[in-house]
Design an enzyme around this catalytic site. Sequence first.
Site, PDB file in Angstrom:
ATOM      1  N   ARG A 133       3.431  -9.992 -12.354  1.00 34.32           N
ATOM      2  CA  ARG A 133       4.115  -9.923 -13.656  1.00 34.32           C
ATOM      3  C   ARG A 133       3.097  -9.896 -14.788  1.00 34.32           C
ATOM      4  O   ARG A 133       3.132 -10.724 -15.697  1.00 34.32           O
ATOM      5  CB  ARG A 133       5.042 -11.130 -13.812  1.00 34.32           C
ATOM      6  CG  ARG A 133       6.263 -11.128 -12.905  1.00 34.32           C
ATOM      7  CD  ARG A 133       7.008 -12.453 -13.003  1.00 34.32           C
ATOM      8  NE  ARG A 133       8.245 -12.505 -12.220  1.00 34.32           N
ATOM      9  CZ  ARG A 133       9.436 -12.148 -12.668  1.00 34.32           C
ATOM     10  NH1 ARG A 133       9.581 -11.661 -13.885  1.00 34.32           N
ATOM     11  NH2 ARG A 133      10.502 -12.257 -11.892  1.00 34.32           N
ATOM     12  N   LYS A 134       2.179  -8.921 -14.722  1.00 33.56           N
ATOM     13  CA  LYS A 134       1.066  -8.896 -15.693  1.00 33.56           C
ATOM     14  C   LYS A 134       0.584  -7.463 -15.836  1.00 33.56           C
ATOM     15  O   LYS A 134       0.267  -6.818 -14.833  1.00 33.56           O
ATOM     16  CB  LYS A 134      -0.089  -9.766 -15.127  1.00 33.56           C
ATOM     17  CG  LYS A 134      -0.926 -10.473 -16.150  1.00 33.56           C
ATOM     18  CD  LYS A 134      -2.011 -11.291 -15.456  1.00 33.56           C
ATOM     19  CE  LYS A 134      -3.341 -10.593 -15.548  1.00 33.56           C
ATOM     20  NZ  LYS A 134      -4.389 -11.093 -14.681  1.00 33.56           N
ATOM     21  N   HIS A 188       6.293   9.625 -28.874  1.00 39.45           N
ATOM     22  CA  HIS A 188       7.082   9.525 -27.640  1.00 39.45           C
ATOM     23  C   HIS A 188       6.991   8.113 -27.053  1.00 39.45           C
ATOM     24  O   HIS A 188       5.924   7.517 -27.019  1.00 39.45           O
ATOM     25  CB  HIS A 188       6.535  10.551 -26.644  1.00 39.45           C
ATOM     26  CG  HIS A 188       7.465  10.857 -25.521  1.00 39.45           C
ATOM     27  ND1 HIS A 188       7.709   9.991 -24.488  1.00 39.45           N
ATOM     28  CD2 HIS A 188       8.239  11.949 -25.272  1.00 39.45           C
ATOM     29  CE1 HIS A 188       8.575  10.532 -23.647  1.00 39.45           C
ATOM     30  NE2 HIS A 188       8.921  11.725 -24.098  1.00 39.45           N
ATOM     31  N   PRO A 191      -4.691  -4.403 -18.434  1.00 39.99           N
ATOM     32  CA  PRO A 191      -5.041  -4.597 -19.851  1.00 39.99           C
ATOM     33  C   PRO A 191      -5.116  -3.303 -20.663  1.00 39.99           C
ATOM     34  O   PRO A 191      -4.714  -3.282 -21.828  1.00 39.99           O
ATOM     35  CB  PRO A 191      -6.403  -5.297 -19.799  1.00 39.99           C
ATOM     36  CG  PRO A 191      -6.882  -5.186 -18.380  1.00 39.99           C
ATOM     37  CD  PRO A 191      -5.655  -5.040 -17.535  1.00 39.99           C
ATOM     38  N   THR A 192      -5.613  -2.208 -20.074  1.00 36.74           N
ATOM     39  CA  THR A 192      -5.713  -0.954 -20.844  1.00 36.74           C
ATOM     40  C   THR A 192      -4.781   0.144 -20.332  1.00 36.74           C
ATOM     41  O   THR A 192      -4.379   1.020 -21.091  1.00 36.74           O
ATOM     42  CB  THR A 192      -7.158  -0.403 -20.819  1.00 36.74           C
ATOM     43  OG1 THR A 192      -7.558  -0.259 -19.446  1.00 36.74           O
ATOM     44  CG2 THR A 192      -8.114  -1.340 -21.536  1.00 36.74           C
TER      45      THR A 192
END
Lengths: 299, 299
Positions: free
Chosen positions: B165-166, B82, B169-170
């Site tokens: 705009r970042k 998905h 991380p996980t």
Amino acid sequence: MAKLVECIPNFSEGRNQEIIDGLVATAKSVPGVTLLDYSSDQSHNRSVFTLVGDEESIQEGAFQLVKYASEKIDMTKHTGEHPRMGATDVLPFVPVKDISMEECVQLAKKVAERINKELAIPVFLYEEAASRPERQNLAKVRKGQFEGMPEKLLEEDWAPDFGERKIHPTAGVTAVGARMPLVAFNVNLDTDNLEIANKIAKIIRGSGGGYKYCKAIGVMLEGRNIAQVSMNMVNLEKCSLYRTFETIRFEAKRYGVSIIGSEIVGLAPAKALVDVAEYYLQLEEFDYSKQVLENHLLG
Amino acid sequence: MAKLVECIPNFSEGRNQEIIDGLVATAKSVPGVTLLDYSSDQSHNRSVFTLVGDEESIQEGAFQLVKYASEKIDMTKHTGEHPRMGATDVLPFVPVKDISMEECVQLAKKVAERINKELAIPVFLYEEAASRPERQNLAKVRKGQFEGMPEKLLEEDWAPDFGERKIHPTAGVTAVGARMPLVAFNVNLDTDNLEIANKIAKIIRGSGGGYKYCKAIGVMLEGRNIAQVSMNMVNLEKCSLYRTFETIRFEAKRYGVSIIGSEIVGLAPAKALVDVAEYYLQLEEFDYSKQVLENHLLG
């Protein structure tokens, strides 16, 4: 899930606003009980309340209302068109959610016992709670009305289910019972011929050989000049609204008459209407309790 | 009456039972929130939860779930069929009772702001909560998926509605929105010709010039060897179930095909089905909120 029970007490007072307000205040004062609706009729001199609550709260709410009515309503001075025998005339309990009819019968008996013990009002059990078949029918129990009750209680067959063979001097006698939810369902025909509505009513109702759990009469809607089949559907599990609707449709055809509309008077349980949708949409394996969102929201 | 809101978070974890159990425990730990349903799909590696609660509780419940997911789900290691872009991939709020869409939009924005502020996850608003038309469609917002998001967020048109705009991380990026309740409604035909179901689906769906709030495809029910028109009804106020049902009936007639049944998959609001009963019984002046008993029972 909390068990939910409805209670629809009928009081023999529809004119004195102070007493009606007192009944409303009493209903609202009991924690766990919600007053859904109430209406008073001047010519009947009678008020009908609709309460709902959990198994314990509804018993307390019903009892407090019967107590208040017994203190404020004097049946020796009561006049009105509707048959009646007590300050609280009838007190039916109706299973709404997660509770069986048998549990409602037990609950009705507990309230009936308390009414007699604490208020000295004799009580008849009726409908599903009746102690014998001839007491199921409220009309038979109430026959003789308030004025005839002192004598009736002395008859061999009419000892009250709770209390002695003697009315409460001002509050009379109360009938306490349990019954299925009931829906008032009327179907309008495109004819001004009352005779046609009467013929269909006779065919469709249990007493005429029709559906056992349908009561029906023909009535004329004067304002619109159309005839109507007016029904009480007294067991929606055994006879759904669509069934009488479709039967009226095909019976009316014989007279060249069609259905032009219908109405539900007052409250209906959601399931009564979802059953109708299930039929017309030909729903396969629909699970009412699991698939209807709101059933997960009731406490 | 308490305002009731549904929330249907989609999490990017459908395999690790410990994390799924943790999400369930988190959902159940928030007072005022009820977990109605949850299901996990191994091949999608995704879980869908359905919660309901009052206006305040649902915000807290949604936030706590997003927080838990951000701590436990590592998108850098996620695989599944998905499309997805975040640990909590999408978080839609749906008005259930006594609350407007506009209020749900405001509530979605509050939760979105908190998610960004406390968890440093960038958020896009979508559907009714979208800040511009091209962000209404979730597929467009999610295009590029988790792996493409770092780049996408730097594009001129794709600054998040909340946050920099970042990506996280996980935990990636989350879409928070508001939408109408949706019903999955399938109609079965007495034919094994998938082509016929496909033709009807094309006619009936908004994208084919049919009903704007109906999405439809033809599918084959292999076990029963019959074709089905499978629909998502995305706005039941604007398009009721009976309307597509009757349209499928008359379109199928052209091929000599009839409807043999239908099904509702998952939950449906009671009103969607009561609307159907109102249509077929030709009910006059029925007031859903006042006349359906259960509407008086919800706190």
